[in-house]
Scaffold this motif. Structure first.
Motif, PDB file in Angstrom:
ATOM      1  N   ALA A  72     -29.048 -24.881 -22.477  1.00 32.74           N
ATOM      2  CA  ALA A  72     -29.307 -24.185 -21.163  1.00 32.74           C
ATOM      3  C   ALA A  72     -30.582 -25.021 -20.427  1.00 32.74           C
ATOM      4  N   ILE A  73     -31.378 -25.509 -21.372  1.00 38.12           N
ATOM      5  CA  ILE A  73     -32.678 -26.143 -20.792  1.00 38.12           C
ATOM      6  C   ILE A  73     -32.247 -27.499 -20.276  1.00 38.12           C
ATOM      7  N   GLY A  74     -31.517 -28.150 -21.232  1.00 40.31           N
ATOM      8  CA  GLY A  74     -31.115 -29.701 -21.318  1.00 40.31           C
ATOM      9  C   GLY A  74     -30.371 -29.936 -20.153  1.00 40.31           C
ATOM     10  N   ILE A  75     -29.125 -29.375 -19.936  1.00 40.84           N
ATOM     11  CA  ILE A  75     -28.458 -29.500 -18.899  1.00 40.84           C
ATOM     12  C   ILE A  75     -28.773 -29.376 -17.336  1.00 40.84           C
ATOM     13  N   PRO A  76     -29.427 -28.269 -17.048  1.00 44.58           N
ATOM     14  CA  PRO A  76     -30.127 -28.347 -15.759  1.00 44.58           C
ATOM     15  C   PRO A  76     -31.277 -29.324 -15.370  1.00 44.58           C
ATOM     16  N   TYR A  77     -31.969 -29.636 -16.415  1.00 46.57           N
ATOM     17  CA  TYR A  77     -33.065 -30.619 -16.403  1.00 46.57           C
ATOM     18  C   TYR A  77     -32.270 -31.982 -15.823  1.00 46.57           C
ATOM     19  N   GLY A  87     -29.328 -39.273  -6.448  1.00 45.75           N
ATOM     20  CA  GLY A  87     -28.667 -38.558  -5.625  1.00 45.75           C
ATOM     21  C   GLY A  87     -27.578 -37.842  -6.437  1.00 45.75           C
ATOM     22  N   ASP A  88     -26.501 -37.543  -5.477  1.00 41.72           N
ATOM     23  CA  ASP A  88     -25.229 -36.776  -6.102  1.00 41.72           C
ATOM     24  C   ASP A  88     -24.289 -37.822  -6.798  1.00 41.72           C
ATOM     25  N   GLU A  89     -24.747 -39.134  -6.519  1.00 41.35           N
ATOM     26  CA  GLU A  89     -23.823 -40.129  -6.916  1.00 41.35           C
ATOM     27  C   GLU A  89     -23.570 -40.277  -8.491  1.00 41.35           C
ATOM     28  N   LEU A  90     -22.309 -39.721  -8.860  1.00 44.43           N
ATOM     29  CA  LEU A  90     -21.817 -39.811 -10.330  1.00 44.43           C
ATOM     30  C   LEU A  90     -22.402 -38.475 -11.021  1.00 44.43           C
ATOM     31  N   LEU A  91     -23.188 -37.534 -10.392  1.00 44.28           N
ATOM     32  CA  LEU A  91     -23.633 -36.540 -11.253  1.00 44.28           C
ATOM     33  C   LEU A  91     -22.901 -35.919 -12.232  1.00 44.28           C
ATOM     34  N   GLY A  92     -21.517 -35.317 -11.676  1.00 44.06           N
ATOM     35  CA  GLY A  92     -20.711 -34.574 -12.628  1.00 44.06           C
ATOM     36  C   GLY A  92     -20.240 -35.554 -13.668  1.00 44.06           C
ATOM     37  N   GLN A  93     -19.968 -36.817 -13.466  1.00 38.48           N
ATOM     38  CA  GLN A  93     -19.581 -37.611 -14.400  1.00 38.48           C
ATOM     39  C   GLN A  93     -20.570 -37.936 -15.315  1.00 38.48           C
ATOM     40  N   MET A  94     -21.985 -38.146 -15.072  1.00 39.51           N
ATOM     41  CA  MET A  94     -22.909 -38.278 -15.889  1.00 39.51           C
ATOM     42  C   MET A  94     -23.080 -36.945 -16.859  1.00 39.51           C
ATOM     43  N   ILE A  95     -23.162 -35.744 -16.112  1.00 41.15           N
ATOM     44  CA  ILE A  95     -23.199 -34.484 -16.919  1.00 41.15           C
ATOM     45  C   ILE A  95     -22.312 -34.627 -18.068  1.00 41.15           C
ATOM     46  N   ILE A  96     -21.034 -34.973 -17.809  1.00 41.10           N
ATOM     47  CA  ILE A  96     -20.056 -35.004 -18.742  1.00 41.10           C
ATOM     48  C   ILE A  96     -20.400 -35.817 -19.836  1.00 41.10           C
ATOM     49  N   ASN A  99     -24.143 -35.174 -21.621  1.00 39.56           N
ATOM     50  CA  ASN A  99     -24.238 -33.940 -21.941  1.00 39.56           C
ATOM     51  C   ASN A  99     -23.209 -33.250 -22.784  1.00 39.56           C
ATOM     52  N   LEU A 100     -22.034 -32.928 -22.073  1.00 42.37           N
ATOM     53  CA  LEU A 100     -21.020 -32.487 -22.436  1.00 42.37           C
ATOM     54  C   LEU A 100     -20.356 -32.884 -23.671  1.00 42.37           C
ATOM     55  N   LEU A 101     -19.823 -34.196 -23.425  1.00 38.80           N
ATOM     56  CA  LEU A 101     -19.233 -34.954 -24.782  1.00 38.80           C
ATOM     57  C   LEU A 101     -20.142 -34.783 -26.114  1.00 38.80           C
ATOM     58  N   TYR A 102     -21.423 -34.496 -26.124  1.00 41.15           N
ATOM     59  CA  TYR A 102     -22.119 -34.231 -27.390  1.00 41.15           C
ATOM     60  C   TYR A 102     -22.039 -32.911 -27.717  1.00 41.15           C
ATOM     61  N   MET A 103     -21.781 -31.868 -27.152  1.00 39.19           N
ATOM     62  CA  MET A 103     -21.564 -30.612 -27.429  1.00 39.19           C
ATOM     63  C   MET A 103     -21.025 -30.180 -28.618  1.00 39.19           C
TER      64      MET A 103
END
Length: 141
Positions: A72-77, A87-96, A99-103
């Protein structure tokens, strides 16, 4: 975990993963939110399992709650710092990707840590009680 954060962030001791950076400069790393999340995770897990003997399932709940607190802290930060730096370049891909792949792995590790904690905590409590009894019965000099 608060001491770990203090050592690296305030005392400039290179304890974080990237040893080439210490202190306030580490705050611009997208992963720094997880280090902040460690403090909240330890607090949440400790609040849930603190006190007297708790049932096994409560340790599992504490592990899952600590996991959720960290993410809850890590992903928004991560998203905020990534957006500031790139910027927004590749933001969604980088979050996945970062972040999300390690969950799933992290959730399994949190559950394993909860099982281990449930097995170890009674021994720690017994050791504390023995030390307390020793200090109470020791002769005064």
């Amino acid at each position: 975990m608060a001491v770990y954060l203090f050592m690296g962030f305030v005392c400039f001791i290179p304890v974080f993963a990237d040893h080439s950076i210490a202190g306030f400069a580490y705050a611009i790393k997208p992963s720094f939110g997880y280090i902040i999340g460690f403090v909240l995770s330890a607090f949440v897990g400790g609040i849930i399992t603190g006190g007297t003997k708790k049932p096994f399932w409560l340790y599992i709940v504490a592990g899952i709650a600590a996991f959720a607190a960290n993410y809850a802290i890590g992903i928004p930060y991560f998203a905020l710092v990534w957006h500031i730096l790139n910027g927004d370049e590749l933001l969604g891909q980088m979050i996945i990707t970062y972040n999300l792949l390690y969950m799933p792995k992290d959730l399994v590790l949190c559950i394993l840590a909860a099982v281990l904690a449930r097995l170890v905590v009674p021994h720690i409590r017994r050791g504390r009680e023995k030390l307390k009894l020793k200090s109470e019965t020791a002769p005064l000099e």
